[in-house]
Motif scaffolding. Sequence first.
Motif, PDB file in Angstrom:
ATOM      1  N   SER A 120       0.817  -1.214   0.000  1.00  0.00           N
ATOM      2  CA  SER A 120       0.000   0.000   0.000  1.00  0.00           C
ATOM      3  C   SER A 120       0.855   1.269   0.000  1.00  0.00           C
ATOM      4  CB  SER A 120      -0.970   0.001   1.183  1.00  0.00           C
ATOM      5  OG  SER A 120      -0.252   0.016   2.395  1.00  0.00           O
ATOM      6  N   GLY A 121       2.169   1.104  -0.015  1.00  0.00           N
ATOM      7  CA  GLY A 121       3.057   2.254  -0.114  1.00  0.00           C
ATOM      8  C   GLY A 121       3.542   2.812   1.203  1.00  0.00           C
ATOM      9  N   VAL A 122       3.288   2.098   2.303  1.00  0.00           N
ATOM     10  CA  VAL A 122       3.747   2.556   3.608  1.00  0.00           C
ATOM     11  C   VAL A 122       5.190   2.096   3.810  1.00  0.00           C
ATOM     12  CG1 VAL A 122       3.385   2.409   6.109  1.00  0.00           C
ATOM     13  CG2 VAL A 122       1.420   2.488   4.554  1.00  0.00           C
ATOM     14  N   ARG A 123       6.058   3.054   4.134  1.00  0.00           N
ATOM     15  CA  ARG A 123       7.471   2.726   4.348  1.00  0.00           C
ATOM     16  C   ARG A 123       7.611   1.796   5.551  1.00  0.00           C
ATOM     17  NH1 ARG A 123      12.320   6.912   3.373  1.00  0.00           N
ATOM     18  NH2 ARG A 123      14.026   5.482   3.761  1.00  0.00           N
ATOM     19  N   GLN A 124       8.452   0.773   5.393  1.00  0.00           N
ATOM     20  CA  GLN A 124       8.667  -0.239   6.426  1.00  0.00           C
ATOM     21  C   GLN A 124      10.059  -0.082   7.027  1.00  0.00           C
ATOM     22  OE1 GLN A 124       6.108  -2.617   7.269  1.00  0.00           O
ATOM     23  NE2 GLN A 124       5.144  -0.952   6.131  1.00  0.00           N
ATOM     24  N   PRO A 125      10.208  -0.427   8.305  1.00  0.00           N
ATOM     25  CA  PRO A 125      11.547  -0.427   8.894  1.00  0.00           C
ATOM     26  C   PRO A 125      12.415  -1.446   8.149  1.00  0.00           C
ATOM     27  CG  PRO A 125       9.865  -0.961  10.546  1.00  0.00           C
ATOM     28  CD  PRO A 125       9.180  -0.854   9.239  1.00  0.00           C
ATOM     29  N   LEU A 126      13.636  -1.066   7.867  1.00  0.00           N
ATOM     30  CA  LEU A 126      14.540  -1.893   7.061  1.00  0.00           C
ATOM     31  C   LEU A 126      15.837  -2.121   7.808  1.00  0.00           C
ATOM     32  CD1 LEU A 126      15.225  -3.160   4.247  1.00  0.00           C
ATOM     33  CD2 LEU A 126      16.103  -0.916   3.608  1.00  0.00           C
ATOM     34  N   GLU A 127      16.270  -3.381   7.838  1.00  0.00           N
ATOM     35  CA  GLU A 127      17.570  -3.698   8.416  1.00  0.00           C
ATOM     36  C   GLU A 127      18.402  -4.450   7.387  1.00  0.00           C
ATOM     37  OE1 GLU A 127      19.640  -6.148  12.065  1.00  0.00           O
ATOM     38  OE2 GLU A 127      17.652  -5.273  12.386  1.00  0.00           O
ATOM     39  N   ILE A 128      19.572  -3.902   7.105  1.00  0.00           N
ATOM     40  CA  ILE A 128      20.508  -4.552   6.184  1.00  0.00           C
ATOM     41  C   ILE A 128      21.439  -5.415   7.023  1.00  0.00           C
ATOM     42  CG2 ILE A 128      22.338  -4.180   4.504  1.00  0.00           C
ATOM     43  CD1 ILE A 128      20.969  -1.489   3.819  1.00  0.00           C
ATOM     44  N   VAL A 129      21.477  -6.714   6.707  1.00  0.00           N
ATOM     45  CA  VAL A 129      22.280  -7.649   7.494  1.00  0.00           C
ATOM     46  C   VAL A 129      23.475  -8.134   6.683  1.00  0.00           C
ATOM     47  CG1 VAL A 129      20.350  -8.395   8.927  1.00  0.00           C
ATOM     48  CG2 VAL A 129      20.832  -9.613   6.826  1.00  0.00           C
ATOM     49  N   ASP A 130      24.567  -8.340   7.394  1.00  0.00           N
ATOM     50  CA  ASP A 130      25.778  -8.866   6.768  1.00  0.00           C
ATOM     51  C   ASP A 130      25.754 -10.380   6.863  1.00  0.00           C
ATOM     52  OD1 ASP A 130      27.043  -6.429   5.985  1.00  0.00           O
ATOM     53  OD2 ASP A 130      27.473  -6.057   8.095  1.00  0.00           O
ATOM     54  N   ALA A 131      24.968 -10.984   5.993  1.00  0.00           N
ATOM     55  CA  ALA A 131      24.827 -12.435   5.963  1.00  0.00           C
ATOM     56  C   ALA A 131      24.838 -12.881   4.512  1.00  0.00           C
ATOM     57  CB  ALA A 131      23.532 -12.858   6.640  1.00  0.00           C
ATOM     58  N   ALA A 132      25.079 -14.157   4.296  1.00  0.00           N
ATOM     59  CA  ALA A 132      25.142 -14.685   2.941  1.00  0.00           C
ATOM     60  C   ALA A 132      24.481 -16.057   2.877  1.00  0.00           C
ATOM     61  CB  ALA A 132      26.593 -14.798   2.483  1.00  0.00           C
ATOM     62  N   PRO A 133      23.777 -16.319   1.775  1.00  0.00           N
ATOM     63  CA  PRO A 133      23.226 -17.661   1.610  1.00  0.00           C
ATOM     64  C   PRO A 133      24.344 -18.668   1.383  1.00  0.00           C
ATOM     65  CG  PRO A 133      22.743 -16.293  -0.309  1.00  0.00           C
ATOM     66  CD  PRO A 133      23.458 -15.438   0.686  1.00  0.00           C
ATOM     67  N   PRO A 134      24.079 -19.937   1.644  1.00  0.00           N
ATOM     68  CA  PRO A 134      25.117 -20.938   1.392  1.00  0.00           C
ATOM     69  C   PRO A 134      25.487 -20.961  -0.090  1.00  0.00           C
ATOM     70  CG  PRO A 134      23.000 -21.984   1.875  1.00  0.00           C
ATOM     71  CD  PRO A 134      22.831 -20.508   2.080  1.00  0.00           C
ATOM     72  N   GLY A 135      26.719 -21.301  -0.367  1.00  0.00           N
ATOM     73  CA  GLY A 135      27.180 -21.365  -1.751  1.00  0.00           C
ATOM     74  C   GLY A 135      26.390 -22.350  -2.574  1.00  0.00           C
ATOM     75  N   GLN A 136      26.092 -21.979  -3.812  1.00  0.00           N
ATOM     76  CA  GLN A 136      25.370 -22.851  -4.727  1.00  0.00           C
ATOM     77  C   GLN A 136      26.099 -22.866  -6.063  1.00  0.00           C
ATOM     78  OE1 GLN A 136      21.520 -21.055  -4.945  1.00  0.00           O
ATOM     79  NE2 GLN A 136      20.806 -22.045  -3.094  1.00  0.00           N
ATOM     80  N   SER A 137      25.931 -23.939  -6.780  1.00  0.00           N
ATOM     81  CA  SER A 137      26.497 -24.006  -8.113  1.00  0.00           C
ATOM     82  C   SER A 137      25.368 -24.134  -9.116  1.00  0.00           C
ATOM     83  CB  SER A 137      27.462 -25.199  -8.223  1.00  0.00           C
ATOM     84  OG  SER A 137      26.727 -26.397  -8.285  1.00  0.00           O
ATOM     85  N   LEU A 138      25.690 -23.967 -10.375  1.00  0.00           N
ATOM     86  CA  LEU A 138      24.682 -24.107 -11.424  1.00  0.00           C
ATOM     87  C   LEU A 138      24.218 -25.553 -11.560  1.00  0.00           C
ATOM     88  CD1 LEU A 138      26.170 -21.755 -14.143  1.00  0.00           C
ATOM     89  CD2 LEU A 138      24.256 -21.320 -12.613  1.00  0.00           C
ATOM     90  N   MET A 139      24.932 -26.479 -10.990  1.00  0.00           N
ATOM     91  CA  MET A 139      24.586 -27.884 -11.070  1.00  0.00           C
ATOM     92  C   MET A 139      23.565 -28.288 -10.015  1.00  0.00           C
ATOM     93  SD  MET A 139      26.274 -28.431 -13.645  1.00  0.00           S
ATOM     94  CE  MET A 139      26.602 -30.110 -14.043  1.00  0.00           C
ATOM     95  N   ASP A 140      23.321 -27.436  -8.985  1.00  0.00           N
ATOM     96  CA  ASP A 140      22.367 -27.758  -7.913  1.00  0.00           C
ATOM     97  C   ASP A 140      20.953 -27.811  -8.422  1.00  0.00           C
ATOM     98  OD1 ASP A 140      24.457 -27.895  -6.195  1.00  0.00           O
ATOM     99  OD2 ASP A 140      24.098 -25.943  -5.261  1.00  0.00           O
TER     100      ASP A 140
END
Length: 140
Positions: A120-140
């Motif tokens: 609806s266009g209401v600004r939301q609280p935002l937190e930027i986290v220093d995290a990463a998804p597990p590594g993936q390959s194109l073969m997964d």
Amino acid sequence: MVYVTRALVDVLVDLASDADPTSLTTGVSVTAASELEGASGLPPDTPVFTDFFFPTTDNPVNAVFGVDLSTPARQAQGRFVSHPVGELEVTRRDDLAEVVFVAVPPWEIDERSFAAFDRSGVRQPLEIVDAAPPGQSLMD
């Protein structure tokens, strides 16, 4: 609270900057915090935006019908849109989702250039986290 990885924000802002003066839109998806490396401070089931789909520039089908045919809807829990000449807000022309990330020039990662909104266009609280998804390959 909306959580997003720093790497995703960096990529989205860079893509928006590269596309300028054309606007850009793409789907973004979440990963549970328990699956991320570096997100141990969040509850395990917390959704964190981590990935994006290949972005598309505005096209007539989206503009007329409001339907994005490039990304299966159930795979994207959110949207990213850039407004090269607009305000930091959700507009009627944006593809909507539960969470909409919006970026505007000067293409920085701060409260004036990058934000999260609900459908609806209401600004939301935002937190930027220093995290990463597990590594993936194109073969997964």
